[in-house]
Scaffold this active site. Structure first.
Site, PDB file in Angstrom:
ATOM      1  N   CYS A 358      35.370  51.498  52.194  1.00 35.22           N
ATOM      2  CA  CYS A 358      36.128  50.889  51.091  1.00 35.22           C
ATOM      3  C   CYS A 358      35.283  50.676  49.828  1.00 35.22           C
ATOM      4  O   CYS A 358      35.824  50.525  48.741  1.00 35.22           O
ATOM      5  CB  CYS A 358      36.688  49.535  51.500  1.00 35.22           C
ATOM      6  SG  CYS A 358      37.516  49.502  53.078  1.00 35.22           S
TER       7      CYS A 358
HETATM    8  O1  KQY Z   1      39.561  47.471  52.512  1.00 30.25           O
HETATM    9  C1  KQY Z   1      39.687  47.737  51.371  1.00 30.25           C
HETATM   10  N1  KQY Z   1      39.895  48.967  51.041  1.00 30.25           N
HETATM   11  C2  KQY Z   1      39.674  46.762  50.299  1.00 30.25           C
HETATM   12  C3  KQY Z   1      39.863  45.417  50.710  1.00 30.25           C
HETATM   13  C4  KQY Z   1      39.986  44.536  49.524  1.00 30.25           C
HETATM   14  C5  KQY Z   1      39.807  43.167  49.837  1.00 30.25           C
HETATM   15  C6  KQY Z   1      39.856  42.284  48.662  1.00 30.25           C
HETATM   16  N2  KQY Z   1      39.612  40.968  49.060  1.00 30.25           N
END
Ligand code: KQY
Length: 367
Positions: A358
């Site tokens: 992420c």
């Molecule tokens: O897992 C993700 N792709 C992003 C998570 C975002 C979390 C924001 N608190």
């Protein structure tokens, strides 16, 4: 760089390559917001330095950072990492960043999706998100890439995975969620994906990881090792709320064929043995702000080894200090015999709501 009007990647012969294909580099955004990262982001910054340092050993790595944190990031990161000032709302470049595309000549373009912080005013994770929504455009400037801007379509990069050969993996839980494109049908969404990623088949896994605040991004649940082969987050514990989700996904994937008519080989990758819960100390370290998802003691985090990043000659794998870490490392060594497996203790990223995949975004190889 240009915003391309009245055309699509499919019409222009551009496709999204598989992440496992060769890269020109990787982007990361520096963490700092105190209502998402504990202690003003300090522990997370150390982990981001580790991730960037590993990636930078294998391919060029750029860290984008706010003006406020620029000097600190520059000081903490090794010299071989490029550090570029860029305003942002948070540090999830997989989701707000450009989705890069290539054509057969090796030219680079990108999709610039609308970003609304994982659900906008319905169930989004923070407000505002305007700076994040401009990150893709700015990455295109840095990469000299023209872009397709989708003003009327919300998507995050973590909600798609492709084999680069015409098949796309998504979850229904995420792409059909109420906070993204509620005015579009599943068929309309699928057609946009086909047109803007140049794929012929979309595989709709029903759900992602239990308690995933992104509404079940596929990148925490299932990933392509190579065309025709995927890893799937798995548990054998039928009493775990993850079990039904993984079982449904397994049954779906093993009964489907991809765009080329191949039956998928599905490798099960066990999730951590013990659920990973937020501690009191961790909870107290995060600013509780109205409009941001609270981090409460005892909440189960969406820990999954599938949230790894594949780069040139390596895989950066999140580990959690759990009994299953070693199994995940061994499994990935087996699946990626030509890449170094680089385990990184990633609890601090997990606390922010995601993991290594992420916080990274690849730029495919271009000529
Ligand atoms: O897992 C993700 N792709 C992003 C998570 C975002 C979390 C924001 N608190």
């Amino acid at each position: 760089m240009k915003k391309i009007e009245n055309s699509t990647p499919r019409k222009d012969g551009y496709r999204m390559p598989g992440e496992f294909e060769r890269h020109s580099g990787t982007y990361i955004i520096w963490p700092e917001r105190p209502d998402n990262w504990r202690l003003g982001g300090k522990p997370a910054q150390n982990t981001f330095v580790e991730v960037a340092s590993v990636i930078g050993k294998y391919e060029p790595c750029t860290v984008l950072v706010s003006s406020w944190q620029y000097a600190n990031a520059r000081e903490m990161l090794p010299d071989y990492i490029r550090v570029v000032e860029m305003s942002n709302n948070d540090s999830w470049v997989r989701d707000c960043g450009a989705t890069f595309l290539v054509n057969n000549e090796g030219n680079l373009r990108a999709d610039d999706w609308s970003f609304n912080a994982w659900g906008g005013l319905v169930d989004g994770l923070y407000f505002p998100w305007d700076k994040d929504d401009m990150i893709a455009q700015k990455m295109c400037e840095l990469e000299h890439a023209d872009r397709y801007r989708l003003d009327d379509f919300v998507l995050e990069g973590g909600s798609i995975h492709t084999d680069g050969e015409g098949t796309l993996l998504v979850t229904e839980e995420c792409l059909l969620s109420a906070g993204r494109n509620p005015d579009k049908s599943k068929e309309e969404i699928e057609n946009i994906l086909k047109e803007y990623l140049n794929v012929d088949k979309v595989l709709w896994i029903p759900k992602g990881i239990y308690n995933d605040e992104t509404n079940g991004h596929v990148d925490n649940m299932c990933n392509y090792v190579k065309p025709g082969e995927v890893v799937l987050a798995w548990t054998d514990d039928v009493n775990d709320p993850q079990y039904a989700r993984s079982k449904e996904a397994y049954d779906y994937l093993t009964n489907e064929v991809d765009a080329k008519g191949r039956h998928l080989k599905v490798h099960k990758l066990l999730i951590p043995k013990k659920p990973i819960l937020i501690t009191q100390e961790e909870s107290e370290g995060v600013d509780a702000v109205d409009g941001t998802l609270p981090r409460q003691e005892g909440d189960r985090m969406a820990a999954s080894y599938v949230n790894y990043y594949t780069g040139n000659g390596f895989v950066a794998l999140p580990v959690f200090g759990d009994e299953h870490d070693e199994l995940a490392i061994e499994k990935l060594k087996e699946l990626y015999p030509d890449r170094n497996i680089e385990p990184i203790y990633a609890r601090e990223i997990l606390l922010g709501g995601g993991n290594i995949h992420c916080i990274t975004q690849q730029v495919p190889f271009r000529k």
